[in-house]
Design a protein around this motif. Structure first.
Motif, mmCIF file in Angstrom:
data_model
loop_
_atom_site.group_PDB
_atom_site.id
_atom_site.type_symbol
_atom_site.label_atom_id
_atom_site.label_comp_id
_atom_site.label_asym_id
_atom_site.label_seq_id
_atom_site.Cartn_x
_atom_site.Cartn_y
_atom_site.Cartn_z
ATOM 1 N N TYR A 235 0.833 -1.204 0.000
ATOM 2 C CA TYR A 235 0.000 0.000 0.000
ATOM 3 C C TYR A 235 0.867 1.252 0.000
ATOM 4 O O TYR A 235 0.581 2.235 -0.697
ATOM 5 C CB TYR A 235 -0.929 0.007 1.210
ATOM 6 C CG TYR A 235 -1.729 1.285 1.327
ATOM 7 C CD1 TYR A 235 -2.614 1.660 0.315
ATOM 8 C CD2 TYR A 235 -1.577 2.127 2.426
ATOM 9 C CE1 TYR A 235 -3.332 2.846 0.408
ATOM 10 C CE2 TYR A 235 -2.293 3.313 2.523
ATOM 11 C CZ TYR A 235 -3.170 3.662 1.514
ATOM 12 O OH TYR A 235 -3.869 4.847 1.599
ATOM 13 N N GLY A 236 1.945 1.207 0.779
ATOM 14 C CA GLY A 236 2.833 2.362 0.871
ATOM 15 C C GLY A 236 3.459 2.724 -0.468
ATOM 16 O O GLY A 236 3.549 3.907 -0.819
ATOM 17 N N LEU A 237 3.886 1.729 -1.235
ATOM 18 C CA LEU A 237 4.484 1.987 -2.541
ATOM 19 C C LEU A 237 3.485 2.688 -3.461
ATOM 20 O O LEU A 237 3.819 3.654 -4.153
ATOM 21 C CB LEU A 237 4.949 0.676 -3.187
ATOM 22 C CG LEU A 237 6.234 0.064 -2.650
ATOM 23 C CD1 LEU A 237 6.487 -1.284 -3.316
ATOM 24 C CD2 LEU A 237 7.414 1.000 -2.909
ATOM 25 N N GLY A 238 2.258 2.182 -3.482
ATOM 26 C CA GLY A 238 1.239 2.785 -4.334
ATOM 27 C C GLY A 238 0.874 4.181 -3.883
ATOM 28 O O GLY A 238 0.776 5.109 -4.692
ATOM 29 N N ARG A 239 0.692 4.342 -2.579
ATOM 30 C CA ARG A 239 0.271 5.632 -2.053
ATOM 31 C C ARG A 239 1.358 6.689 -2.259
ATOM 32 O O ARG A 239 1.057 7.872 -2.469
ATOM 33 C CB ARG A 239 -0.059 5.502 -0.568
ATOM 34 C CG ARG A 239 -0.626 6.774 0.077
ATOM 35 C CD ARG A 239 -1.955 7.165 -0.572
ATOM 36 N NE ARG A 239 -2.431 8.444 -0.068
ATOM 37 C CZ ARG A 239 -3.222 8.587 0.994
ATOM 38 N NH1 ARG A 239 -3.617 7.504 1.673
ATOM 39 N NH2 ARG A 239 -3.645 9.774 1.363
ATOM 40 N N ALA A 240 2.619 6.273 -2.228
ATOM 41 C CA ALA A 240 3.716 7.221 -2.371
ATOM 42 C C ALA A 240 3.656 7.946 -3.713
ATOM 43 O O ALA A 240 3.816 9.165 -3.784
ATOM 44 C CB ALA A 240 5.057 6.510 -2.212
ATOM 45 N N TRP A 241 3.406 7.205 -4.801
ATOM 46 C CA TRP A 241 3.378 7.878 -6.109
ATOM 47 C C TRP A 241 2.018 8.502 -6.403
ATOM 48 O O TRP A 241 1.936 9.562 -7.034
ATOM 49 C CB TRP A 241 3.805 6.931 -7.226
ATOM 50 C CG TRP A 241 2.836 5.850 -7.613
ATOM 51 C CD1 TRP A 241 2.807 4.578 -7.135
ATOM 52 C CD2 TRP A 241 1.786 5.931 -8.593
ATOM 53 N NE1 TRP A 241 1.795 3.858 -7.739
ATOM 54 C CE2 TRP A 241 1.163 4.654 -8.639
ATOM 55 C CE3 TRP A 241 1.317 6.942 -9.426
ATOM 56 C CZ2 TRP A 241 0.086 4.375 -9.489
ATOM 57 C CZ3 TRP A 241 0.246 6.661 -10.277
ATOM 58 C CH2 TRP A 241 -0.350 5.398 -10.304
#
Length: 305
Positions: A235-241
């Motif tokens: 989730y963090g990877l997706g939310r970051a971009w």
């Protein structure tokens, strides 16, 4: 107010997307309905996973009662804290959530705190509890993001990409409209539209992929807490971009950095580091166990056993 929402490059033109329905004269926002469906769906999936993995489903019923309330409060507090200028002159507006204003990371933080306390009280391993709740949490996020669709909020900057979404200019908060959007206004039927990234859709689709991975890994996990760490990292990877595209970012005071983007990057990095560390430990233990078994067999052979 114009109620159109269009995805022109996909050939989708929605003429009447309302913000809610009226029941006996009382207005119920689609945003609230969507969040309610998201919560119930997430709970149902978590209960299902708990049953499939041989856990006591009643424990999750008990935690859900507390967790939902705490998570909603956490989501609202997170948003209010980092949008204080919107509420400082009208404190009662803090309690008005009909127009949105819920931050998912606030809900996640509150949910984690609830799980920590609940695991101590019920004497359930936190990792097992977190693994089970994670799948329900991400399903809730997949559905809940569509509340932003009905509210015409949480969109990104101007784009002319395949998924570009058109929203009537008079239907969105003007504080979220950038100069670039104004430079690329689209007119249809005498109505001005901004054309933006549908970041709610991006996040919903990304989380669908995250949920698929979590469900596939549930029966293959090597340790309790693995699914939870995969959730935080994925989730963090997706939310970051995705957060980087949005025009309504909540900013860290003084620094001016997008708080959710920073948090997403930190959590993704920490979860990745913990996963690597944990798997290395498991690998070392496996090697030591194998070496010990070989030495034991060698000893038996030398002794003539």
């Amino acid at each position: 107010m114009n109620q159109e929402i269009n995805f022109p490059h996909l050939g989708i033109y929605l003429d009447h997307v309302g913000r809610g329905i009226s029941v006996f004269g009382f207005e119920i926002a689609y945003y609230g309905i969507t969040i309610a469906i998201a919560l119930l769906s997430g709970m149902a999936l978590a209960f299902h996973v708990a049953k499939k993995t041989g856990q006591k489903v009643d424990d999750y019923y008990d935690m859900a009662i507390i967790g939902i309330i705490v998570s909603l409060v956490g989501a609202r507090l997170y948003y209010v804290i980092f949008s204080w200028d919107l509420y400082k002159d009208d404190l009662l507006s803090i309690f008005n959530t009909r127009q949105g204003g819920m931050a998912i990371y606030g809900g996640v933080i509150a949910a984690v705190i609830t799980m920590v306390v609940f695991s101590k009280v019920k004497k359930i391993r936190f990792g097992l509890l977190a693994d089970t709740v994670s799948v329900g949490l991400v399903l809730g996020q997949i559905i809940g993001r569509w509340g932003n669709f009905f509210n015409r909020e949480a969109f990104g900057g101007y784009t002319d990409s395949l998924f570009a979404m058109q929203l009537p200019l008079d239907a969105v908060r003007q504080s979220e409209v950038t100069a670039e959007m104004m430079d690329h206004l689209v007119q249809r039927g005498g109505v001005d539209f901004i054309q933006v990234h549908p970041t709610f859709l991006y996040e919903s689709l990304w989380n669908t992929g995250v949920l698929t991975i979590l469900l596939l890994m549930t029966k293959r996990k090597k340790f309790h807490g693995e699914i939870f760490l995969l959730y935080l990292g994925g989730y963090g990877l997706g939310r970051a971009w995705i957060e980087g595209l949005r025009t309504d970012q909540l900013l860290i005071p003084v620094l001016g950095w997008p708080v959710s983007q920073v948090l997403a990057i930190v959590l993704a990095a920490v979860s990745a580091a913990l996963l690597v560390w944990k798997f290395r430990n498991l690998s070392n233990k496996s090697l030591q166990k194998g070496k010990g078994e070989r030495n034991e067999q060698k000893g038996k052979f030398e002794n003539g056993d």
